[in-house]
Design an enzyme around this catalytic site. Structure first.
Site, PDB file in Angstrom:
ATOM      1  N   ASP A  61       0.857  -1.183   0.000  1.00 45.07           N
ATOM      2  CA  ASP A  61       0.000   0.000   0.000  1.00 45.07           C
ATOM      3  C   ASP A  61       0.896   1.236   0.000  1.00 45.07           C
ATOM      4  O   ASP A  61       2.095   1.142   0.305  1.00 45.07           O
ATOM      5  CB  ASP A  61      -0.925   0.017   1.229  1.00 45.07           C
ATOM      6  CG  ASP A  61      -2.220   0.778   0.990  1.00 45.07           C
ATOM      7  OD1 ASP A  61      -3.289   0.137   0.882  1.00 45.07           O
ATOM      8  OD2 ASP A  61      -2.169   2.033   0.880  1.00 45.07           O
TER       9      ASP A  61
ATOM     10  N   ASP B 175       4.159   1.514  -4.205  1.00 37.48           N
ATOM     11  CA  ASP B 175       3.230   2.124  -5.150  1.00 37.48           C
ATOM     12  C   ASP B 175       3.190   1.216  -6.380  1.00 37.48           C
ATOM     13  O   ASP B 175       4.225   1.000  -7.023  1.00 37.48           O
ATOM     14  CB  ASP B 175       3.757   3.526  -5.510  1.00 37.48           C
ATOM     15  CG  ASP B 175       2.893   4.251  -6.530  1.00 37.48           C
ATOM     16  OD1 ASP B 175       2.132   3.592  -7.258  1.00 37.48           O
ATOM     17  OD2 ASP B 175       3.009   5.493  -6.597  1.00 37.48           O
ATOM     18  N   VAL B 176       2.000   0.697  -6.716  1.00 37.17           N
ATOM     19  CA  VAL B 176       1.906  -0.292  -7.807  1.00 37.17           C
ATOM     20  C   VAL B 176       2.307   0.271  -9.169  1.00 37.17           C
ATOM     21  O   VAL B 176       2.596  -0.484 -10.091  1.00 37.17           O
ATOM     22  CB  VAL B 176       0.486  -0.902  -7.932  1.00 37.17           C
ATOM     23  CG1 VAL B 176       0.118  -1.692  -6.692  1.00 37.17           C
ATOM     24  CG2 VAL B 176      -0.554   0.167  -8.250  1.00 37.17           C
TER      25      VAL B 176
ATOM     26  N   TYR C 153     -11.097   6.950 -15.886  1.00 36.82           N
ATOM     27  CA  TYR C 153     -11.340   5.763 -15.056  1.00 36.82           C
ATOM     28  C   TYR C 153     -11.991   4.648 -15.888  1.00 36.82           C
ATOM     29  O   TYR C 153     -11.583   3.483 -15.817  1.00 36.82           O
ATOM     30  CB  TYR C 153     -12.238   6.151 -13.880  1.00 36.82           C
ATOM     31  CG  TYR C 153     -12.456   5.059 -12.851  1.00 36.82           C
ATOM     32  CD1 TYR C 153     -11.416   4.646 -12.025  1.00 36.82           C
ATOM     33  CD2 TYR C 153     -13.702   4.449 -12.703  1.00 36.82           C
ATOM     34  CE1 TYR C 153     -11.623   3.647 -11.069  1.00 36.82           C
ATOM     35  CE2 TYR C 153     -13.919   3.466 -11.750  1.00 36.82           C
ATOM     36  CZ  TYR C 153     -12.868   3.065 -10.935  1.00 36.82           C
ATOM     37  OH  TYR C 153     -13.070   2.082  -9.990  1.00 36.82           O
TER      38      TYR C 153
ATOM     39  N   LYS D  75     -10.425   0.979 -16.667  1.00 41.14           N
ATOM     40  CA  LYS D  75     -11.059  -0.267 -16.200  1.00 41.14           C
ATOM     41  C   LYS D  75     -11.467  -1.169 -17.372  1.00 41.14           C
ATOM     42  O   LYS D  75     -11.447  -2.389 -17.237  1.00 41.14           O
ATOM     43  CB  LYS D  75     -12.247   0.048 -15.282  1.00 41.14           C
ATOM     44  CG  LYS D  75     -11.829   0.675 -13.938  1.00 41.14           C
ATOM     45  CD  LYS D  75     -10.863  -0.210 -13.133  1.00 41.14           C
ATOM     46  CE  LYS D  75     -10.676   0.293 -11.709  1.00 41.14           C
ATOM     47  NZ  LYS D  75      -9.674  -0.504 -10.957  1.00 41.14           N
TER      48      LYS D  75
HETATM   49  P1  NAD Z   1      -9.599   3.202  -1.697  1.00 41.78           P
HETATM   50  O1  NAD Z   1      -9.590   4.564  -2.309  1.00 41.78           O
HETATM   51  O2  NAD Z   1     -10.424   2.959  -0.475  1.00 41.78           O
HETATM   52  O3  NAD Z   1      -8.072   2.790  -1.451  1.00 41.78           O
HETATM   53  C1  NAD Z   1      -7.725   1.539  -0.935  1.00 41.78           C
HETATM   54  C2  NAD Z   1      -6.233   1.531  -0.720  1.00 41.78           C
HETATM   55  O4  NAD Z   1      -5.526   1.711  -1.960  1.00 41.78           O
HETATM   56  C3  NAD Z   1      -5.734   2.668   0.193  1.00 41.78           C
HETATM   57  O5  NAD Z   1      -5.126   2.121   1.348  1.00 41.78           O
HETATM   58  C4  NAD Z   1      -4.736   3.410  -0.674  1.00 41.78           C
HETATM   59  O6  NAD Z   1      -3.628   3.906   0.066  1.00 41.78           O
HETATM   60  C5  NAD Z   1      -4.298   2.330  -1.662  1.00 41.78           C
HETATM   61  N1  NAD Z   1      -3.629   2.834  -2.871  1.00 41.78           N
HETATM   62  C6  NAD Z   1      -3.989   3.909  -3.609  1.00 41.78           C
HETATM   63  N2  NAD Z   1      -3.107   4.087  -4.622  1.00 41.78           N
HETATM   64  C7  NAD Z   1      -2.168   3.101  -4.510  1.00 41.78           C
HETATM   65  C8  NAD Z   1      -1.007   2.766  -5.237  1.00 41.78           C
HETATM   66  N3  NAD Z   1      -0.600   3.513  -6.295  1.00 41.78           N
HETATM   67  N4  NAD Z   1      -0.266   1.695  -4.862  1.00 41.78           N
HETATM   68  C9  NAD Z   1      -0.648   0.960  -3.776  1.00 41.78           C
HETATM   69  N5  NAD Z   1      -1.734   1.248  -3.038  1.00 41.78           N
HETATM   70  C10 NAD Z   1      -2.499   2.298  -3.392  1.00 41.78           C
HETATM   71  O7  NAD Z   1     -10.040   2.192  -2.857  1.00 41.78           O
HETATM   72  P2  NAD Z   1     -11.091   0.989  -2.840  1.00 41.78           P
HETATM   73  O8  NAD Z   1     -12.459   1.529  -2.857  1.00 41.78           O
HETATM   74  O9  NAD Z   1     -10.699  -0.001  -1.813  1.00 41.78           O
HETATM   75  O10 NAD Z   1     -10.807   0.398  -4.314  1.00 41.78           O
HETATM   76  C11 NAD Z   1     -10.052  -0.776  -4.538  1.00 41.78           C
HETATM   77  C12 NAD Z   1     -10.227  -1.157  -5.991  1.00 41.78           C
HETATM   78  O11 NAD Z   1     -11.627  -1.326  -6.274  1.00 41.78           O
HETATM   79  C13 NAD Z   1      -9.736  -0.113  -6.987  1.00 41.78           C
HETATM   80  O12 NAD Z   1      -9.151  -0.744  -8.105  1.00 41.78           O
HETATM   81  C14 NAD Z   1     -11.014   0.605  -7.393  1.00 41.78           C
HETATM   82  O13 NAD Z   1     -10.906   1.227  -8.650  1.00 41.78           O
HETATM   83  C15 NAD Z   1     -11.991  -0.547  -7.399  1.00 41.78           C
HETATM   84  N6  NAD Z   1     -13.405  -0.152  -7.265  1.00 41.78           N
HETATM   85  C16 NAD Z   1     -13.835   0.555  -6.192  1.00 41.78           C
HETATM   86  C17 NAD Z   1     -15.182   0.901  -6.106  1.00 41.78           C
HETATM   87  C18 NAD Z   1     -15.731   1.683  -4.940  1.00 41.78           C
HETATM   88  O14 NAD Z   1     -16.896   2.081  -4.991  1.00 41.78           O
HETATM   89  N7  NAD Z   1     -14.967   1.926  -3.895  1.00 41.78           N
HETATM   90  C19 NAD Z   1     -16.066   0.515  -7.127  1.00 41.78           C
HETATM   91  C20 NAD Z   1     -15.581  -0.207  -8.209  1.00 41.78           C
HETATM   92  C21 NAD Z   1     -14.244  -0.544  -8.271  1.00 41.78           C
END
Ligand code: NAD
Length: 257
Positions: A36, A58-59, A151, A155
């Site tokens: 993370d 960072d990914v 976005y 995706k």
């Molecule tokens: P979030 O914004 O809650 O972040 C989760 C974690 O990701 C955080 O701890 C953050 O520090 C970490 N992060 C951010 N950028 C990073 C990077 N470059 N390298 C490593 N870690 C990083 O996100 P979430 O809601 O848990 O989303 C997780 C996945 O699900 C993402 O791919 C997002 O696009 C997808 N998603 C989320 C939703 C939603 O409604 N939350 C809906 C559809 C898809």
């Protein structure tokens, strides 16, 4: 749905959906490694799961991800499940207002990060001739998504990567699937709703209603519901499921109701 003895890697696993997946997998008996960028979230994760591998990475940075996977290989000698989960929302607005740097930043995490994670996962899982690579896409990877072009493009790219890798890795005993969450309750969607409210020029309550209006079951979802679907795919119950983009969303009809 046991994962007893499995070794699972989750990117962006210290908070949000990644954290829910890591916790669900750990409770099912798997060893866990997360990376993370949020140091505070990582510290909290380490405190609650002292046996897990938890690394700042960072990914979108090749060297960071390389160090993360090298640490995993040194500790475990391989991995069985890799969840390429990291993603950021990116900018909201009509395309003519989107800055190139913001477009690139969105693709860097969502798509470059998925590519780099998949490349490491493929090396490890292919050598073992088994395993699951799971990518977190979104319903934004299945529908057009006005005002969120970076976005949505990222995706759709993730879904294309999943389909292609399912074909490349299937002959080697490796399954590849994508999770497509709908709108997940939590701080991430609070930020998305605020920025879309500005982009559309309507209040936040109206944006929240739109997400429900476009969904057959008239609901948002929870991170735990996403994690349960991930567990099903990772468990023996998912043994013959590959190449699928699985929506966990109450059935999205449109993202532009
Ligand atoms: P979030 O914004 O809650 O972040 C989760 C974690 O990701 C955080 O701890 C953050 O520090 C970490 N992060 C951010 N950028 C990073 C990077 N470059 N390298 C490593 N870690 C990083 O996100 P979430 O809601 O848990 O989303 C997780 C996945 O699900 C993402 O791919 C997002 O696009 C997808 N998603 C989320 C939703 C939603 O409604 N939350 C809906 C559809 C898809």
């Amino acid at each position: 749905m046991s994962l007893e003895g499995a070794r699972a890697v989750v990117t962006a696993g210290a908070a949000g959906i990644g954290r829910a997946i890591a916790d669900t997998f750990a409770e099912a008996g798997s060893r866990i490694a997360v990376c993370d960028v949020d140091e505070a979230a990582l510290a909290a994760f380490r405190e609650s799961r002292p046996d897990a591998i938890a690394v700042a990475a960072d990914v979108s940075r090749e060297a960071h991800l390389g160090a993360f996977f090298e640490a995993i290989e040194a500790a475990w000698g391989g991995a069985d499940i890799v969840v390429a989960n990291a993603g950021i929302g990116g900018p909201a607005g009509p395309i003519e207002t989107i800055a190139l740097d913001d477009w690139k930043a969105c693709l860097a995490v969502n798509l470059d990060g998925a590519f780099l994670t998949c490349r490491w996962a493929a090396r490890i899982l292919k050598a073992q001739q088994s395993g699951l690579l799971l990518l977190t896409a979104s319903t934004a990877g299945l529908f057009g998504y006005p005002m969120r072009s970076p976005y949505a493009a990222a995706k759709w790219g993730v879904v294309g990567l999943m389909k292609t890798l399912a074909m490349e890795l299937g002959p080697h005993g490796v399954r590849v699937n994508a999770l497509c969450p709908g709108a997940v309750e939590g701080p991430r969607m609070d930020r998305v709703v605020a920025s879309e409210s500005q982009a559309h020029g309507v209040d936040e309550a109206a944006i929240r209603r739109r997400y429900v209006d476009g969904v057959s079951m008239k609901t948002w979802v929870t991170a735990e519901e996403i994690a349960d679907a991930a567990l099903f795919l990772a468990s023996p119950a998912g043994a013959k499921i590959s190449g699928q983009a699985l929506a966990i969303d109450g059935h999205t009809e449109t993202l532009a109701p």
